[in-house]
Design a protein around this motif. Structure first.
Motif, mmCIF file in Angstrom:
data_model
loop_
_atom_site.group_PDB
_atom_site.id
_atom_site.type_symbol
_atom_site.label_atom_id
_atom_site.label_comp_id
_atom_site.label_asym_id
_atom_site.label_seq_id
_atom_site.Cartn_x
_atom_site.Cartn_y
_atom_site.Cartn_z
ATOM 1 N N ARG A 12 0.839 -1.195 0.000
ATOM 2 C CA ARG A 12 0.000 0.000 0.000
ATOM 3 C C ARG A 12 0.875 1.248 0.000
ATOM 4 N N ALA A 13 0.393 2.293 -0.643
ATOM 5 C CA ALA A 13 1.168 3.538 -0.730
ATOM 6 C C ALA A 13 1.417 4.134 0.655
ATOM 7 N N ASP A 14 0.424 4.075 1.554
ATOM 8 C CA ASP A 14 0.617 4.652 2.885
ATOM 9 C C ASP A 14 1.644 3.858 3.692
ATOM 10 N N PHE A 15 1.718 2.546 3.454
ATOM 11 C CA PHE A 15 2.707 1.697 4.104
ATOM 12 C C PHE A 15 4.110 2.088 3.634
ATOM 13 N N PHE A 16 4.244 2.291 2.321
ATOM 14 C CA PHE A 16 5.510 2.732 1.739
ATOM 15 C C PHE A 16 5.953 4.072 2.343
#
Length: 408
Positions: free
Chosen positions: A97-101
């Motif tokens: 996920r982008a937020d995880f990245f």
């Protein structure tokens, strides 16, 4: 010709070719450098030079896998059999996920010069990759992507998104100069489509008046494609990519017989070469003067010092080996995890000891991928075969083996 930086850049190119690659690293080092990053770099390199298990600095090159899903089926891609990802107890396929990245980047951006945003899959398959690139670039990190560029729906808009996403270095994996040779390894790909997409990117960069990304065509040399190297050079010049990088890949033992490139002039099989480069014939050894044994220079693995690898699901590894099996993970990243605690935790200090020849092969824990890797094992194997090591390395290996014998 192989230049002196061949081991670092895994290329068969000349010194001029390697200098071109080195400039990409130097560019990121200078463009994204800050006093804090440079001081961190010094601390990391000092710890590596000393062979310390504890590193006062943090990793300055990040490897983050946005996905392990791919549109191609290469025969021995990384862990060799991609079907293993789906087996019970294995990692499975997925996307970060982008937020995880962003959580990973937020912790490590103060130290990082580069992020290599790729792993076992094709990073340009999914739209969140562009958000990730832009976020890392905006946090003053150089972004490097590796793509097979064999996507069907690659239009002008997507080409513009890539050029404008903040990428500095785009590696294009294309291992052939015709459909016949290309698809033998990159199964399911379309060679003409890759050429078309390369041209579109070069034209888009020119139209948008951008200097970056740097387009690096990576060509793995196999037995079936080595006759096409000159054709590949001609195509690279015609398309306008910045570099054609020729690489002899690591071929798994079970594939060497059919995939290993032939030596120049080799008709079939393998011809042993003497010191003079001439084929050795039975009965000539006695007339050949004895040769001085060469010292085998074994370089210590730098991964546990300079880099850190994040799988798409947050699994942390010391390098890109062992991505199939979560049991090899040194930790699992989430928003609550402080990477600094992992970086100098018991698992990382253990693999650094392996990298520095401080643990004998018999005593290495198989729970770490390093225990099966040639780099930490090589000095012991060289000594076992009676070959010469660098005196300092040889002394350390012998001390380690002596301790192991004393403890048993």
């Amino acid at each position: 010709m192989r230049g002196p930086l061949n081991r670092i850049f895994a290329t068969t190119g000349s010194l001029a070719t390697q200098a071109k690659i080195a400039r990409r690293y130097l560019y990121a080092f200078l463009r994204h450098g800050t006093p804090r990053k440079y001081w961190n770099f010094i601390k990391v390199e000092w710890a590596r030079w000393r062979g310390d298990a504890i590193v006062r600095g943090m990793p300055y090159v990040l490897k983050i896998e946005s996905t392990n899903i791919c549109n191609l089926e290469c025969p021995f891609c990384l862990d060799r059999d991609r079907s293993q990802f789906k087996a019970e107890g294995m990692r499975g396929f997925g996307r970060m996920r982008a937020d995880f990245f962003k959580e990973i980047i937020d912790q490590l951006a103060p130290y990082a010069f580069n992020v290599n945003l790729y792993g076992s899959g094709e990073p340009l398959l999914f739209p969140e990759a562009y958000e990730m690139m832009r976020y890392a670039a905006d946090r003053n990190i150089g972004v490097r992507i590796s793509s097979n560029l064999s996507m069907r729906d690659f239009d002008d808009e997507q080409a513009a998104r890539i050029v404008e996403a903040g990428i500095e270095h785009l590696i294009i994996s294309c291992h052939g100069a015709s459909q016949e040779t290309y698809e033998k390894y990159q199964v399911g790909g379309n060679f003409e489509r890759v050429l078309r997409n390369m041209r579109k990117l070069v034209e888009t960069r020119r139209r948008l008046k951008r200097r970056l990304p740097f387009f690096d065509w990576q060509f793995l040399i196999f037995r079936h494609n080595q006759h096409e190297l000159e054709k590949a050079r001609t195509l690279a010049r015609e398309i306008g990519v910045d570099l054609l990088r020729l690489i002899y890949p690591n071929i798994p033992p079970e594939h060497k017989e059919t995939w290993r490139p032939r030596a120049e002039g080799e008709a079939s099989g393998y011809q042993a070469q003497g010191e003079s480069g001439q084929e050795e014939r039975p009965g000539t050894a006695a007339s050949t003067p004895p040769q001085k044994r060469a010292v085998i220079r074994v370089e210590r693995c730098s991964w546990p010092y300079r880099s850190i690898y994040f799988n798409w699901d947050g699994g942390i590894l010391p390098c890109c080996d062992g991505t199939t099996t979560p049991a090899f993970d040194l930790a699992k990243f989430d928003a609550a995890l402080d990477v600094r605690a992992v970086w100098n935790g018991p698992h990382y200090t253990t693999v650094r000891r392996y990298a520095n020849c401080e643990v004998s092969p018999a005593d290495m824990d198989k729970r770490y991928t390093c225990a099966a890797c040639l780099k930490p094992l090589a000095p012991f194997l060289v000594l076992e075969k009676g070959m010469l090591l660098d005196p300092q390395v040889e002394k350390k290996v012998k001390q380690t083996l002596a301790r192991a014998r004393g403890a048993s």
